[in-house]
Scaffold this active site. Structure first.
Site, PDB file in Angstrom:
ATOM      1  N   ASN A   9     -70.241  34.584 -18.828  1.00 28.10           N
ATOM      2  CA  ASN A   9     -71.056  34.839 -19.969  1.00 28.10           C
ATOM      3  C   ASN A   9     -70.161  35.011 -21.309  1.00 28.10           C
ATOM      4  O   ASN A   9     -69.692  35.770 -21.671  1.00 28.10           O
ATOM      5  CB  ASN A   9     -71.906  36.113 -19.805  1.00 28.10           C
ATOM      6  CG  ASN A   9     -72.661  36.289 -21.005  1.00 28.10           C
ATOM      7  OD1 ASN A   9     -73.056  35.505 -21.950  1.00 28.10           O
ATOM      8  ND2 ASN A   9     -73.216  37.490 -21.114  1.00 28.10           N
ATOM      9  N   TRP A  10     -70.019  33.661 -21.984  1.00 31.02           N
ATOM     10  CA  TRP A  10     -69.246  33.650 -22.900  1.00 31.02           C
ATOM     11  C   TRP A  10     -69.885  34.475 -24.338  1.00 31.02           C
ATOM     12  O   TRP A  10     -69.254  34.415 -25.333  1.00 31.02           O
ATOM     13  CB  TRP A  10     -68.881  32.204 -23.441  1.00 31.02           C
ATOM     14  CG  TRP A  10     -68.149  31.498 -22.288  1.00 31.02           C
ATOM     15  CD1 TRP A  10     -67.561  32.073 -21.320  1.00 31.02           C
ATOM     16  CD2 TRP A  10     -67.587  30.058 -22.148  1.00 31.02           C
ATOM     17  NE1 TRP A  10     -66.692  31.220 -20.795  1.00 31.02           N
ATOM     18  CE2 TRP A  10     -67.074  30.104 -21.095  1.00 31.02           C
ATOM     19  CE3 TRP A  10     -67.642  29.181 -23.181  1.00 31.02           C
ATOM     20  CZ2 TRP A  10     -66.321  28.725 -20.919  1.00 31.02           C
ATOM     21  CZ3 TRP A  10     -67.269  27.731 -22.925  1.00 31.02           C
ATOM     22  CH2 TRP A  10     -66.522  27.731 -21.726  1.00 31.02           C
ATOM     23  N   LYS A  11     -71.113  34.762 -24.451  1.00 28.50           N
ATOM     24  CA  LYS A  11     -71.857  35.512 -25.422  1.00 28.50           C
ATOM     25  C   LYS A  11     -71.743  34.660 -26.771  1.00 28.50           C
ATOM     26  O   LYS A  11     -71.332  33.557 -26.623  1.00 28.50           O
ATOM     27  CB  LYS A  11     -71.246  36.865 -25.449  1.00 28.50           C
ATOM     28  CG  LYS A  11     -71.145  37.597 -24.346  1.00 28.50           C
ATOM     29  CD  LYS A  11     -71.078  39.076 -24.237  1.00 28.50           C
ATOM     30  CE  LYS A  11     -71.410  39.703 -23.117  1.00 28.50           C
ATOM     31  NZ  LYS A  11     -71.228  41.163 -22.968  1.00 28.50           N
ATOM     32  N   HIS A  95     -80.636  39.831 -20.426  1.00 26.89           N
ATOM     33  CA  HIS A  95     -79.369  40.491 -20.665  1.00 26.89           C
ATOM     34  C   HIS A  95     -79.680  41.813 -21.446  1.00 26.89           C
ATOM     35  O   HIS A  95     -80.538  41.756 -22.348  1.00 26.89           O
ATOM     36  CB  HIS A  95     -78.358  39.546 -21.246  1.00 26.89           C
ATOM     37  CG  HIS A  95     -76.875  40.103 -21.341  1.00 26.89           C
ATOM     38  ND1 HIS A  95     -76.555  41.231 -22.148  1.00 26.89           N
ATOM     39  CD2 HIS A  95     -75.828  39.843 -20.693  1.00 26.89           C
ATOM     40  CE1 HIS A  95     -75.282  41.504 -21.920  1.00 26.89           C
ATOM     41  NE2 HIS A  95     -74.711  40.708 -20.908  1.00 26.89           N
ATOM     42  N   GLU A  97     -78.090  42.958 -23.765  1.00 23.53           N
ATOM     43  CA  GLU A  97     -77.877  42.777 -25.359  1.00 23.53           C
ATOM     44  C   GLU A  97     -79.245  42.117 -25.856  1.00 23.53           C
ATOM     45  O   GLU A  97     -79.554  42.128 -27.093  1.00 23.53           O
ATOM     46  CB  GLU A  97     -76.674  41.784 -25.535  1.00 23.53           C
ATOM     47  CG  GLU A  97     -75.396  42.814 -25.392  1.00 23.53           C
ATOM     48  CD  GLU A  97     -74.188  41.926 -24.932  1.00 23.53           C
ATOM     49  OE1 GLU A  97     -74.170  40.788 -25.159  1.00 23.53           O
ATOM     50  OE2 GLU A  97     -72.994  42.581 -24.319  1.00 23.53           O
ATOM     51  N   GLU A 165     -76.196  44.856 -14.191  1.00 24.38           N
ATOM     52  CA  GLU A 165     -74.947  45.444 -15.210  1.00 24.38           C
ATOM     53  C   GLU A 165     -75.524  46.850 -15.870  1.00 24.38           C
ATOM     54  O   GLU A 165     -76.346  46.804 -16.650  1.00 24.38           O
ATOM     55  CB  GLU A 165     -75.281  44.179 -16.396  1.00 24.38           C
ATOM     56  CG  GLU A 165     -74.859  42.985 -15.834  1.00 24.38           C
ATOM     57  CD  GLU A 165     -74.197  41.809 -16.865  1.00 24.38           C
ATOM     58  OE1 GLU A 165     -73.090  41.577 -16.876  1.00 24.38           O
ATOM     59  OE2 GLU A 165     -74.942  41.809 -17.983  1.00 24.38           O
ATOM     60  N   GLY A 171     -68.556  45.754 -21.750  1.00 30.77           N
ATOM     61  CA  GLY A 171     -67.802  45.674 -22.686  1.00 30.77           C
ATOM     62  C   GLY A 171     -67.154  46.863 -22.896  1.00 30.77           C
ATOM     63  O   GLY A 171     -66.262  47.111 -23.996  1.00 30.77           O
ATOM     64  N   SER A 211     -67.326  45.122 -17.445  1.00 29.74           N
ATOM     65  CA  SER A 211     -66.004  45.155 -17.393  1.00 29.74           C
ATOM     66  C   SER A 211     -65.239  44.594 -16.154  1.00 29.74           C
ATOM     67  O   SER A 211     -64.401  45.283 -15.759  1.00 29.74           O
ATOM     68  CB  SER A 211     -65.801  46.649 -17.673  1.00 29.74           C
ATOM     69  OG  SER A 211     -66.241  46.942 -18.860  1.00 29.74           O
ATOM     70  N   GLY A 232     -68.302  38.746 -18.980  1.00 26.86           N
ATOM     71  CA  GLY A 232     -68.239  38.612 -20.137  1.00 26.86           C
ATOM     72  C   GLY A 232     -66.604  38.373 -20.796  1.00 26.86           C
ATOM     73  O   GLY A 232     -66.017  37.230 -20.735  1.00 26.86           O
ATOM     74  N   GLY A 233     -66.023  39.521 -21.089  1.00 25.52           N
ATOM     75  CA  GLY A 233     -64.672  39.459 -21.964  1.00 25.52           C
ATOM     76  C   GLY A 233     -63.799  38.620 -21.040  1.00 25.52           C
ATOM     77  O   GLY A 233     -63.033  37.816 -21.544  1.00 25.52           O
TER      78      GLY A 233
HETATM   79  P1  PGA Z   1     -68.126  42.514 -19.968  1.00 29.13           P
HETATM   80  O1  PGA Z   1     -69.745  41.865 -20.189  1.00 29.13           O
HETATM   81  O2  PGA Z   1     -67.538  41.655 -18.716  1.00 29.13           O
HETATM   82  O3  PGA Z   1     -67.402  42.128 -21.337  1.00 29.13           O
HETATM   83  O4  PGA Z   1     -68.250  43.952 -19.777  1.00 29.13           O
HETATM   84  C1  PGA Z   1     -70.543  41.513 -18.956  1.00 29.13           C
HETATM   85  C2  PGA Z   1     -71.888  40.921 -19.693  1.00 29.13           C
HETATM   86  O5  PGA Z   1     -72.265  41.434 -20.524  1.00 29.13           O
HETATM   87  O6  PGA Z   1     -72.407  40.173 -18.915  1.00 29.13           O
END
Ligand code: PGA
Length: 251
Positions: A9-11, A95, A97, A165, A171, A211, A232-233
């Site tokens: 997930n590149w956000k 998600h 967010e 999640e 994050g 994470s 994500g990251g």
């Molecule tokens: P993260 O993000 O790996 O940076 O914690 C995961 C996500 O939000 O899908």
């Protein structure tokens, strides 16, 4: 044995050019023929260009969101058909967010799930409790509501992926332990089993997100009910994403 899935997930990161470069580095770095599902979710503007790079190379495309209507006066929104037209097979829905910053509710998630499935776009539905909810001991209640309401009225589970999640792990570098994650994954599978029967629930891929890194994926993926990860990251650098792919390949 369920197939594994890793979704990057590149956000809200990367221009079109940067996305194309990252996608190219990923397809070039994949070890052999993947024995699971590798998916990347760039920003909307980069979807078509990234699709050109990955098609036929063992990596699928996801959108980070989708709207619940086909077309019309919905400024700023994108329909499942439009995403499929850009090369997407999947869409991430709900998600945390989106729930936190853009007012997504279990109701909007459910409408998007239904529309995506009806249009042949495979949804990756995200659920997860906040730190406060975990501390209050209501994790199961929260996850139970999100799963049941998100899937309300959906008859089969074909094409459905669920991502657990925990919000406190996204994050933050503070990932859930394999035991904590496995507990919730087993709980989610039990809910699916109640509604859809054991056979169906056993087929659904349930991803862990929060994470995930090359260092912690190994122990997560060893558990019975964790079938992969939403990353994500660590998906923003080809080296770390590929290390994660290597860790789950051939499991
Ligand atoms: P993260 O993000 O790996 O940076 O914690 C995961 C996500 O939000 O899908």
């Amino acid at each position: 044995m369920r197939r594994w899935m890793l979704t990057g997930n590149w956000k809200m990161h990367n221009t079109i050019g940067e996305s194309v470069d990252l996608a190219r580095a990923i397809v070039e770095g994949i070890p052999g023929r993947p024995d699971g599902d590798i998916v990347i979710a760039p920003v909307f503007t980069a979807l078509s260009a990234v699709h050109e790079v990955i098609k036929g190379r063992g990596v699928s495309l996801a959108a980070q969101d989708v709207f619940s209507e086909e077309k019309g006066a919905y400024t700023g929104e994108i329909s499942p058909t439009m995403l499929k037209d850009a090369g997407c097979d999947y869409a991430i829905i709900g998600h945390s967010e989106r729930r936190k910053y853009f007012g997504e509710t279990d109701g909007t998630v459910n409408a998007k799930m239904k529309k995506a499935l009806a249009s042949g776009l495979k949804p990756i539905m995200c659920v997860g409790e906040t730190e406060e909810e975990r501390e209050k001991g209501i994790t199961e209640f929260v996850i139970g509501c999100q799963v049941k309401k998100g899937l309300f009225g959906i008859e089969g589970l074909v094409g459905v992926t669920i991502a657990y999640e925990p919000v406190w792990a996204i994050g933050t570098g503070k990932n859930a332990t394999p035991e904590q994650a496995e507990y919730v994954h087993a709980f989610i599978r039990a809910i699916l089993s109640e509604t859809y029967g054991n056979g169906r629930s056993e087929e659904v891929q349930i991803l862990y997100g929060g994470s995930v890194t090359p260092d912690n994926i190994g122990r997560l993926i060893e558990t019975k009910n964790i079938d992969g990860a939403l990353i994500g990251g660590a998906s923003l650098k080809s080296e770390s994403f590929i290390s994660i792919i290597r860790a789950v390949s051939g499991r």
